[in-house]
Motif scaffolding. Sequence first.
Motif, PDB file in Angstrom:
ATOM      1  N   ASP A  50    -115.407  -2.295 -25.760  1.00 58.52           N
ATOM      2  CA  ASP A  50    -114.484  -2.279 -26.851  1.00 58.52           C
ATOM      3  C   ASP A  50    -113.694  -3.805 -26.892  1.00 58.52           C
ATOM      4  N   THR A  51    -113.915  -4.676 -25.909  1.00 59.93           N
ATOM      5  CA  THR A  51    -113.430  -5.905 -26.033  1.00 59.93           C
ATOM      6  C   THR A  51    -114.445  -6.903 -26.267  1.00 59.93           C
ATOM      7  N   GLY A  52    -115.689  -6.594 -26.596  1.00 67.09           N
ATOM      8  CA  GLY A  52    -116.820  -7.579 -26.829  1.00 67.09           C
ATOM      9  C   GLY A  52    -118.028  -7.101 -25.979  1.00 67.09           C
ATOM     10  N   TYR A  53    -118.306  -8.148 -24.905  1.00 68.76           N
ATOM     11  CA  TYR A  53    -119.567  -8.038 -24.265  1.00 68.76           C
ATOM     12  C   TYR A  53    -119.323  -8.174 -22.813  1.00 68.76           C
ATOM     13  N   PHE A  54    -120.111  -7.406 -22.028  1.00 66.53           N
ATOM     14  CA  PHE A  54    -119.703  -7.497 -20.578  1.00 66.53           C
ATOM     15  C   PHE A  54    -121.010  -7.724 -19.898  1.00 66.53           C
ATOM     16  N   PHE A  55    -120.968  -8.805 -19.096  1.00 69.07           N
ATOM     17  CA  PHE A  55    -122.092  -9.232 -18.286  1.00 69.07           C
ATOM     18  C   PHE A  55    -122.007  -8.947 -16.753  1.00 69.07           C
ATOM     19  N   ASP A  56    -122.696  -8.006 -16.534  1.00 65.38           N
ATOM     20  CA  ASP A  56    -122.496  -7.219 -15.039  1.00 65.38           C
ATOM     21  C   ASP A  56    -123.591  -7.696 -14.220  1.00 65.38           C
ATOM     22  N   GLY A  57    -123.377  -8.513 -13.168  1.00 68.44           N
ATOM     23  CA  GLY A  57    -124.147  -9.227 -12.082  1.00 68.44           C
ATOM     24  C   GLY A  57    -123.822  -8.521 -10.977  1.00 68.44           C
ATOM     25  N   GLY A  88    -122.109  -9.338  -8.434  1.00 67.13           N
ATOM     26  CA  GLY A  88    -120.698  -9.721  -7.884  1.00 67.13           C
ATOM     27  C   GLY A  88    -119.762  -8.297  -8.229  1.00 67.13           C
ATOM     28  N   ASN A  89    -118.723  -8.279  -7.378  1.00 62.83           N
ATOM     29  CA  ASN A  89    -117.755  -6.992  -7.801  1.00 62.83           C
ATOM     30  C   ASN A  89    -116.472  -7.587  -7.647  1.00 62.83           C
ATOM     31  N   GLU A  90    -115.973  -8.820  -7.264  1.00 63.28           N
ATOM     32  CA  GLU A  90    -114.548  -9.243  -6.662  1.00 63.28           C
ATOM     33  C   GLU A  90    -113.847  -9.929  -7.718  1.00 63.28           C
ATOM     34  N   SER A  91    -114.748 -10.691  -8.450  1.00 56.87           N
ATOM     35  CA  SER A  91    -114.034 -11.548  -9.366  1.00 56.87           C
ATOM     36  C   SER A  91    -114.830 -11.467 -10.701  1.00 56.87           C
ATOM     37  N   ALA A  92    -113.881 -11.535 -11.797  1.00 56.57           N
ATOM     38  CA  ALA A  92    -114.036 -11.224 -13.064  1.00 56.57           C
ATOM     39  C   ALA A  92    -113.644 -12.376 -13.902  1.00 56.57           C
ATOM     40  N   PHE A  93    -114.619 -13.045 -15.051  1.00 54.20           N
ATOM     41  CA  PHE A  93    -114.368 -13.968 -15.696  1.00 54.20           C
ATOM     42  C   PHE A  93    -114.112 -13.590 -17.248  1.00 54.20           C
ATOM     43  N   ILE A  94    -112.836 -13.848 -17.869  1.00 52.77           N
ATOM     44  CA  ILE A  94    -112.873 -13.536 -19.131  1.00 52.77           C
ATOM     45  C   ILE A  94    -112.932 -14.708 -20.028  1.00 52.77           C
ATOM     46  N   PHE A  95    -113.559 -14.743 -21.028  1.00 54.60           N
ATOM     47  CA  PHE A  95    -113.860 -15.850 -21.827  1.00 54.60           C
ATOM     48  C   PHE A  95    -113.610 -15.775 -23.661  1.00 54.60           C
ATOM     49  N   TYR A  96    -112.748 -16.783 -24.133  1.00 56.06           N
ATOM     50  CA  TYR A  96    -112.357 -16.799 -25.246  1.00 56.06           C
ATOM     51  C   TYR A  96    -113.079 -17.780 -26.112  1.00 56.06           C
ATOM     52  N   PRO A  97    -113.952 -17.585 -27.072  1.00 56.77           N
ATOM     53  CA  PRO A  97    -114.679 -18.315 -27.904  1.00 56.77           C
ATOM     54  C   PRO A  97    -113.952 -19.404 -28.885  1.00 56.77           C
ATOM     55  N   GLY A  98    -114.536 -20.016 -29.216  1.00 60.21           N
ATOM     56  CA  GLY A  98    -114.155 -21.245 -30.044  1.00 60.21           C
ATOM     57  C   GLY A  98    -113.887 -20.817 -31.642  1.00 60.21           C
ATOM     58  N   ALA A  99    -113.030 -21.400 -32.226  1.00 62.16           N
ATOM     59  CA  ALA A  99    -112.694 -20.985 -33.559  1.00 62.16           C
ATOM     60  C   ALA A  99    -113.973 -20.831 -34.660  1.00 62.16           C
ATOM     61  N   LYS A 100    -114.174 -19.630 -35.235  1.00 65.74           N
ATOM     62  CA  LYS A 100    -115.116 -19.431 -36.029  1.00 65.74           C
ATOM     63  C   LYS A 100    -116.611 -19.651 -35.594  1.00 65.74           C
ATOM     64  N   VAL A 101    -116.788 -19.293 -34.342  1.00 67.77           N
ATOM     65  CA  VAL A 101    -117.905 -19.552 -33.666  1.00 67.77           C
ATOM     66  C   VAL A 101    -118.349 -17.846 -33.159  1.00 67.77           C
ATOM     67  N   CYS A 103    -118.733 -11.441 -16.067  1.00 70.80           N
ATOM     68  CA  CYS A 103    -118.000 -11.885 -17.080  1.00 70.80           C
ATOM     69  C   CYS A 103    -117.768 -11.054 -18.486  1.00 70.80           C
ATOM     70  N   PHE A 104    -116.472 -11.198 -19.033  1.00 68.92           N
ATOM     71  CA  PHE A 104    -116.171 -10.442 -20.202  1.00 68.92           C
ATOM     72  C   PHE A 104    -116.225 -11.254 -21.459  1.00 68.92           C
ATOM     73  N   LEU A 105    -117.157 -11.387 -22.458  1.00 64.47           N
ATOM     74  CA  LEU A 105    -117.134 -12.334 -23.285  1.00 64.47           C
ATOM     75  C   LEU A 105    -116.558 -11.567 -24.605  1.00 64.47           C
ATOM     76  N   ILE A 106    -115.280 -12.117 -24.895  1.00 60.08           N
ATOM     77  CA  ILE A 106    -114.405 -11.469 -25.769  1.00 60.08           C
ATOM     78  C   ILE A 106    -114.697 -11.748 -27.295  1.00 60.08           C
ATOM     79  N   SER A 107    -114.854 -10.695 -28.180  1.00 61.20           N
ATOM     80  CA  SER A 107    -115.131 -10.613 -29.586  1.00 61.20           C
ATOM     81  C   SER A 107    -113.619 -10.737 -30.300  1.00 61.20           C
TER      82      SER A 107
END
Length: 272
Positions: free
Chosen positions: A86-93, A95-108, A127-131
């Motif tokens: 519901d937030t975008g895309y999840f890249f599940d590798g 690891g299970n301790e740390s998560a990286f949440i990423f905001y994309p550039g404008a109109k990309v 990683c959580f790639l946010i839409s």
Amino acid sequence: MNPVFIPIIATVACLVLAFLIMKLVTRKRKKEGKLTKKRQVFITLGIFLFFWFGGGFVYFSIYTHATDNALKFMESDSTVKVSENDTGYFFDGPGNESAFIFYPGAKVDEKAYAELMHGLASDGVDCFLISMPFHMAFMGSGKANDVIEKGGYKKYYVGGHSLGGAILGQYLEKNTEKVNGVAFIAAYSTAPVSDRLSVVQIKGSNDGVINWNDVNKYDSNLPKNATKLTIEGGNHSQFGDYGLQRGDNEATILRDEQLRQTKDAIEKMISA
């Protein structure tokens, strides 16, 4: 121009345009005394709304798409499982301790950053790639909280490219205690960033899009212990995979090398 100011400029432009059109269209009726001031206001408002919503729809419907190469990294493999949420895309590798949440550039297209996300996940950082709504980070500045509130990790880190990174600077003003670190990629923070955070700022020496005057102006907002990396030969566009952005300079290093250095810098920030 900073995309944050686009809605303000567009609103003023639509108001002026609506007023001028109203004057032109209603000039004859006004002379004949058939048009009251109240009707003029309603006509102007109607024209304004037409241009504001119509123009906004057209503007935000046009964005830069991910390349076919980037889309390859949207596929799961033996190490990383890629799924939509519901937030975008999840890249599940692994690891299970740390998560990286990423905001994309404008109109990309957010999928343009899939290779970077896939690489981090492979190395143990999910990683959580946010839409973002209409592909503009300022319309979803608090989306990192949607990920964090669900829990599941001991530590959370945020990062963003260009406008996505700039918006994170504002996000951290009220949410510093929720994250452990931040990566500003071809971006800077207009607000002071707490020195309790692990911080890295990554730039390309050939970047033709970022405002270098603002980079210097807001440099003091980063903690004194922040890591600042300039990738020699890197540009603005190669932090993602969506082609050469308008106004950018050509890179003099391969995109794979720029992404490798970016990934390594983020991982060092997280390990710190």
